[in-house]
Design a protein around this motif. Structure first.
Motif, PDB file in Angstrom:
ATOM      1  N   PRO B 143       4.145   1.727   0.518  1.00  0.00           N
ATOM      2  CA  PRO B 143       2.993   1.150   1.373  1.00  0.00           C
ATOM      3  C   PRO B 143       2.352   2.272   2.110  1.00  0.00           C
ATOM      4  O   PRO B 143       0.908   2.170   2.242  1.00  0.00           O
ATOM      5  N   LEU B 144       2.709   3.441   2.706  1.00  0.00           N
ATOM      6  CA  LEU B 144       1.924   4.209   3.228  1.00  0.00           C
ATOM      7  C   LEU B 144       0.948   5.357   2.331  1.00  0.00           C
ATOM      8  O   LEU B 144      -0.207   5.275   2.480  1.00  0.00           O
ATOM      9  N   LEU B 145       1.566   5.448   1.122  1.00  0.00           N
ATOM     10  CA  LEU B 145       0.895   5.888  -0.029  1.00  0.00           C
ATOM     11  C   LEU B 145      -0.218   5.273  -0.577  1.00  0.00           C
ATOM     12  O   LEU B 145      -1.627   5.795  -0.629  1.00  0.00           O
ATOM     13  N   LEU B 146      -0.098   3.902  -0.270  1.00  0.00           N
ATOM     14  CA  LEU B 146      -1.387   2.891  -1.104  1.00  0.00           C
ATOM     15  C   LEU B 146      -2.401   2.992   0.247  1.00  0.00           C
ATOM     16  O   LEU B 146      -3.501   2.930  -0.214  1.00  0.00           O
ATOM     17  N   ALA B 147      -1.856   2.846   1.356  1.00  0.00           N
ATOM     18  CA  ALA B 147      -2.844   2.871   2.470  1.00  0.00           C
ATOM     19  C   ALA B 147      -3.545   4.265   2.577  1.00  0.00           C
ATOM     20  O   ALA B 147      -4.906   4.234   2.640  1.00  0.00           O
ATOM     21  N   MET B 162      -7.546  -0.341   9.306  1.00  0.00           N
ATOM     22  CA  MET B 162      -7.140  -1.794   9.267  1.00  0.00           C
ATOM     23  C   MET B 162      -7.300  -2.492   7.989  1.00  0.00           C
ATOM     24  O   MET B 162      -6.198  -3.046   7.657  1.00  0.00           O
ATOM     25  N   ILE B 163      -8.224  -2.220   7.387  1.00  0.00           N
ATOM     26  CA  ILE B 163      -8.521  -3.142   5.927  1.00  0.00           C
ATOM     27  C   ILE B 163      -7.091  -2.470   4.997  1.00  0.00           C
ATOM     28  O   ILE B 163      -6.435  -3.332   4.451  1.00  0.00           O
ATOM     29  N   ALA B 164      -6.855  -1.223   4.951  1.00  0.00           N
ATOM     30  CA  ALA B 164      -5.822  -0.580   4.246  1.00  0.00           C
ATOM     31  C   ALA B 164      -4.572  -1.182   4.615  1.00  0.00           C
ATOM     32  O   ALA B 164      -3.815  -1.588   3.915  1.00  0.00           O
ATOM     33  N   LEU B 165      -4.293  -1.228   5.759  1.00  0.00           N
ATOM     34  CA  LEU B 165      -3.004  -1.676   6.391  1.00  0.00           C
ATOM     35  C   LEU B 165      -2.746  -3.182   6.013  1.00  0.00           C
ATOM     36  O   LEU B 165      -1.737  -3.590   5.608  1.00  0.00           O
ATOM     37  N   GLY B 166      -4.026  -3.865   6.372  1.00  0.00           N
ATOM     38  CA  GLY B 166      -3.815  -5.328   5.934  1.00  0.00           C
ATOM     39  C   GLY B 166      -3.463  -5.485   4.383  1.00  0.00           C
ATOM     40  O   GLY B 166      -2.589  -6.489   4.213  1.00  0.00           O
ATOM     41  N   VAL B 167      -4.252  -4.869   3.613  1.00  0.00           N
ATOM     42  CA  VAL B 167      -3.991  -4.947   2.453  1.00  0.00           C
ATOM     43  C   VAL B 167      -2.791  -4.771   1.714  1.00  0.00           C
ATOM     44  O   VAL B 167      -2.155  -5.462   1.040  1.00  0.00           O
ATOM     45  N   VAL B 168      -2.081  -3.447   2.520  1.00  0.00           N
ATOM     46  CA  VAL B 168      -0.850  -3.226   2.167  1.00  0.00           C
ATOM     47  C   VAL B 168       0.060  -4.336   2.662  1.00  0.00           C
ATOM     48  O   VAL B 168       1.465  -4.706   2.058  1.00  0.00           O
ATOM     49  N   GLN B 169       0.029  -4.983   3.624  1.00  0.00           N
ATOM     50  CA  GLN B 169       0.880  -5.889   4.212  1.00  0.00           C
ATOM     51  C   GLN B 169       0.930  -7.413   3.882  1.00  0.00           C
ATOM     52  O   GLN B 169       1.973  -8.053   3.775  1.00  0.00           O
ATOM     53  N   ALA B 170      -0.255  -7.682   3.417  1.00  0.00           N
ATOM     54  CA  ALA B 170      -0.433  -8.968   3.108  1.00  0.00           C
ATOM     55  C   ALA B 170       0.497  -9.410   1.754  1.00  0.00           C
ATOM     56  O   ALA B 170       1.016 -10.519   1.959  1.00  0.00           O
ATOM     57  N   PRO B 171       0.545  -8.485   0.616  1.00  0.00           N
ATOM     58  CA  PRO B 171       1.398  -8.959  -0.329  1.00  0.00           C
ATOM     59  C   PRO B 171       2.857  -9.206   0.141  1.00  0.00           C
ATOM     60  O   PRO B 171       3.485 -10.185  -0.641  1.00  0.00           O
ATOM     61  N   VAL B 228       1.427  -0.292  13.647  1.00  0.00           N
ATOM     62  CA  VAL B 228       1.344   0.617  15.115  1.00  0.00           C
ATOM     63  C   VAL B 228       1.571   2.076  14.307  1.00  0.00           C
ATOM     64  O   VAL B 228       1.115   3.184  14.290  1.00  0.00           O
ATOM     65  N   VAL B 229       2.878   2.055  13.610  1.00  0.00           N
ATOM     66  CA  VAL B 229       3.270   3.289  12.986  1.00  0.00           C
ATOM     67  C   VAL B 229       2.705   3.900  11.957  1.00  0.00           C
ATOM     68  O   VAL B 229       2.284   5.218  11.751  1.00  0.00           O
ATOM     69  N   SER B 230       2.213   3.131  11.138  1.00  0.00           N
ATOM     70  CA  SER B 230       1.263   3.440   9.915  1.00  0.00           C
ATOM     71  C   SER B 230      -0.074   3.910  10.685  1.00  0.00           C
ATOM     72  O   SER B 230      -0.754   5.019  10.056  1.00  0.00           O
TER      73      SER B 230
END
Lengths: 493, 308
Positions: B143-147, B162-171, B228-230
């Motif tokens: 996840p973090l690498l993708l972000a 925000m977009i990156a983390l949202g994209v990472v978490q949505a799946p 928050v951590v990301s």
């Protein structure tokens, strides 16, 4: 491989160097390279000339002699017996002609700075090159033969291909590339190096480590022998440490702000009064003290000390700024305040400097919206003029005032898109003039006009600092960021 | 006797109505000490973030070089940083960034992940296969690498984070919702409403979604703390919040340089991030327990036995 610091250094013939940056990128001298790539490049290539940094003059190197039969002609005698790495034969004048033609055909990044005056190139025998310039160009040896002085092996470049050459680079310098993996480049001794007895080392491992604190810790832990760009905050402590040698010298460079003036004129900073106000709002002494911990020299102009045309570090703007004057200029310009995006690269010292500068200009109502970029991203935005304003540092390519001004301020070279016919005439005139006594006042005028127009705002000349194991000897520091030559570096016996 | 039994059955049914379930869940949440503490700390942080301009003792971005690296004192409760900026004020304003990133990221991942998961699970077939392969593709990246890659592509900026983390978490959310939907669509009540002629939209919104809400809520709290951590991690790497705006992660990165000279600089954001994440996780754990219907049954039985 770790060595016990107390006993195992004598007899070592390898060096582990920690450099700034990430991926090494490209090593072909005809393609733009980053700092870490440049540090490798300067050890695998010898230039046509070298700079005598102490005396700020050009000395013959692979070009062992040159003459100027008339103001437009330069005849260059190439040193004989210089061998290309890995059996690619002897370096000849044909290689120089090929390289410079390649630059011109591909419109490489050196064309604007170094090769623009060239009209024709021809060889006269195996080791003589004759170059005709379109107009007289006084700084030819320093700028053209200096900045464009790393030559390609024509045979290797054609055989390997331009793309592969940027990684499997064939030079003729003291070291050859052995391998490059991610952030590590391994160089090995060139057994056919033309200077007898050099290099002293068999192998150099260069590791790109972006964080200056991590680089220093790696040195202190014995994982590195040599490092560049320590955090200025750590320099006094490093100097006190008996185990290390710390060298710090004023760089031929500046930290500066530049404005993109090609954006249609809507931005308030296209008004020179606003740019002057910004320059007056800058407390240069605070930058030198807070960001560089004293390892820098204040300046408000482009000519560093020792260069032709140098007068004094501050010619117009006070070292602590003049907020009242800055506010007056903003009022005079009729600008109350505005937001502007300012970019910088991934050099951590510049990011801090920009933060401090943003606070300074906020006092005159200007809000710097900071956008940090990696080095590649920054260069892409900057060189394609896809930015509003930037803060960056730059190393000057040659000890000649032309290198400080033309490319930055001339209509045909300016990355600011600054256009001023008077400035162009002065810059061209100073280029064509050979006599230093006549050139000097021209550069005074160029500097005065720059200080008035402020297409660039200069903050300071930053020191280049290297910290290395005390048992290393032979390394000679230079005033250029890339200029870290390790051919004479060796371990004390 | 039969009447009494019927009455009791009717009571039990009432207890399992959603409204009663939520009340029970809230009650259960408050009975959990860790969750209560977490909730209280989180509430304080949210209030601090909302009222930052009112409660912040100093301007968080005002540079005052004469006050640089001051230790904690009556004026500067947690000291000052290398530019003389008040650490407390930066933490308070930093909460705005971290919590709003967390909130917006879970909203983003909810808006993207839930529809994908529900549609995939309910409709099935080719749509399910296509969507899930897409989701799988995203889940193969750390996840973090993708972000980092997404922010690298879009440019370092808090909106892009925000977009990156949202994209990472949505799946992750989509996978979870699909699994819950697959189970829910086979339930008798879904078959019943389908037999009564309810439209697919009504079935999904009114019946399926309502019954898969618990795992979604729990996943969102996990996502919140991860965001928050990301955000702190990306800002630490220089890819998130840009200077001079305060950010816990960026302030932590700056503080590394002064670990020996000014340890408070390092401790303050570190402990704040720890406290925030711990609080969110406590609340998340509490919610998981509180929303678990099996624990309602157990508790209800225990209550009834006590009443009997």
């Amino acid at each position: 491989m770790l060595f016990s610091p107390a006993i195992a250094q004598a007899g070592r013939r390898d060096l582990r160097v920690g450099v700034f940056g990430g991926d090494f990128g490209n090593f072909a001298p005809v393609v733009r390279y980053d700092i870490q790539g440049g540090l490798v490049l300067y050890n695998i290539f010898d230039g046509l000339i070298r700079i005598d940094f102490a005396n700020r003059r050009v000395i013959p190197w692979l070009a062992e002699a040159w003459s100027q039969p008339d103001p437009l002609t330069w005849r260059i005698k190439i040193r004989e017996g210089v061998k290309w790495h890995r059996g690619y034969g002897e370096m000849t004048a044909e290689d120089v002609a090929y390289t410079w033609r390649y630059h011109l055909e591909t419109k490489s990044f050196q064309v604007g700075t170094a090769l623009f005056p060239i009209d024709t190139i021809k060889t006269d025998g195996k080791h003589v090159l004759e170059v005709k310039t379109k107009r007289p160009f006084g700084p030819f040896p320093a700028v053209t033969m200096g900045y464009a002085g790393f030559i390609l092996s024509e045979k290797a470049h054609k055989e390997i291909g331009a793309q592969a050459y940027s990684q499997k680079t064939i030079g003729q310098g003291p070291f050859m590339i052995d391998s490059v993996r991610g952030n590590e480049a391994v160089l090995v001794k060139n057994p056919d190096y033309w200077r007898p007895g050099f290099p002293k080392l068999d192998r150099i491992v260069m590791r790109a480590i972006p964080d200056s604190a991590v680089r220093l810790q790696s040195l202190m832990r014995g994982e590195l022998d040599f490092m560049t760009h320590p955090d200025p905050k750590d320099v006094p402590e490093a100097k006190k440490n008996q185990k290390y040698t710390t060298l710090s010298t004023v760089g031929w460079n500046w930290d500066y702000q530049q404005f993109n003036l090609s954006t249609g004129g809507n931005e308030p900073y296209t008004n020179k009064l606003v740019r002057q106000a910004i320059s007056y709002a800058i407390d240069r002494e605070a930058i030198v003290n807070e960001i560089y911990n004293g390892q820098a020299t204040i300046t408000d102009n482009q000519i560093p000390e020792g260069f032709l045309g140098y007068r004094q570090p501050l010619l117009k703007y006070p070292k602590n700024g003049d907020l009242k004057k800055a506010q007056e200029l903003m009022a005079q310009a009729g600008v109350k305040g505005y937001d502007v995006e300012v970019i910088t690269s991934d050099k951590d010292w510049l990011r801090k400097e920009l933060e401090l500068v943003a606070a300074m200009v906020s006092q005159i109502g200007i809000n710097y919206k900071i956008r940090n970029q990696d080095m590649g991203g920054f260069n892409n935005l900057w060189l394609n003029r896809r930015y509003q304003q930037h803060l960056e540092d730059i190393t000057l390519v040659a000890p000649d005032p032309d290198a400080t001004s033309w490319w930055f301020l001339h209509s045909n070279g300016s990355s600011s898109a600054y256009r001023n016919p008077k400035m162009d005439a002065l810059l061209d005139g100073a280029r064509e003039q050979i006599d230093p006594a006549k050139r000097e006042p021209m550069y005074h005028q160029i500097v005065d006009m720059t200080l008035d127009e402020c297409p660039l705002i200069y903050h300071c000349n930053v020191n280049f600092v290297q910290v290395y194991d005390k048992r290393l000897k032979g390394f000679v520091q230079t005033n250029q960021e890339y200029g870290q030559f390790h051919e004479a570096t060796e371990w004390a016996s | 006797m039969a009447d009494l039994a019927a009455t009791r059955l009717s009571d039990k049914e009432d207890d399992f109505r959603p409204a009663g379930g939520l009340q029970l869940a809230a009650r259960q949440l408050l009975r959990n000490p860790a969750a209560t503490i977490g909730f209280a700390v989180l509430t304080l942080m949210v209030l601090a973030a909302i009222f930052a301009p009112l409660i912040s003792p100093h301007n968080p971005i005002q540079i005052k070089l004469s006050a640089k690296l001051q230790p904690p004192s009556a004026v500067y409760w947690l000291g000052t940083d290398h530019f003389g900026r008040d650490v407390v004020s930066r933490l308070i304003y930093g909460a705005r960034v971290s919590l709003s990133v967390g909130l917006l990221v879970i909203l983003f991942s909810f808006s993207l992940g839930v529809p994908i998961g529900v549609l995939s699970g309910y409709v099935g077939g080719r749509l399910d296969a296509t969507l899930m392969r897409l989701v799988d593709a995203f889940l193969t990246f750390p996840p973090l690498l993708l972000a980092v890659a997404i922010v690298g592509l879009l440019g370092p900026d808090i909106q892009n984070v925000m977009i990156a983390l949202g994209v990472v978490q949505a799946p992750v959310l989509a996978r979870l919702v699909r699994a819950s939907t697959l189970a829910a669509r086979e339930e008798t009540y879904v078959t019943a409403v389908r037999a009564l002629g309810a439209s697919p939209t009504r079935i999904i919104v009114g019946h399926v979604l309502r019954n898969v809400l618990s795992p979604i809520v729990v996943q969102l709290t996990i996502g919140f703390s991860a965001a928050v951590v990301s955000e702190a991690s990306l800002s630490f790497l220089g890819l998130g919040t840009q200077p001079p705006q305060p950010s816990w992660g960026r302030d932590l990165a700056e503080a590394r340089r002064f670990m020996t000279d000014a340890p408070w600089l390092f401790l303050a954001p570190t402990l704040t991030i720890m406290l925030a994440v711990l609080s969110i996780n406590f609340v998340g754990d509490g919610l998981r327990d509180a929303l678990d219907p099996r624990s309602w049954v157990t508790r209800r039985r225990a209550t009834q036995e006590a009443d009997d």
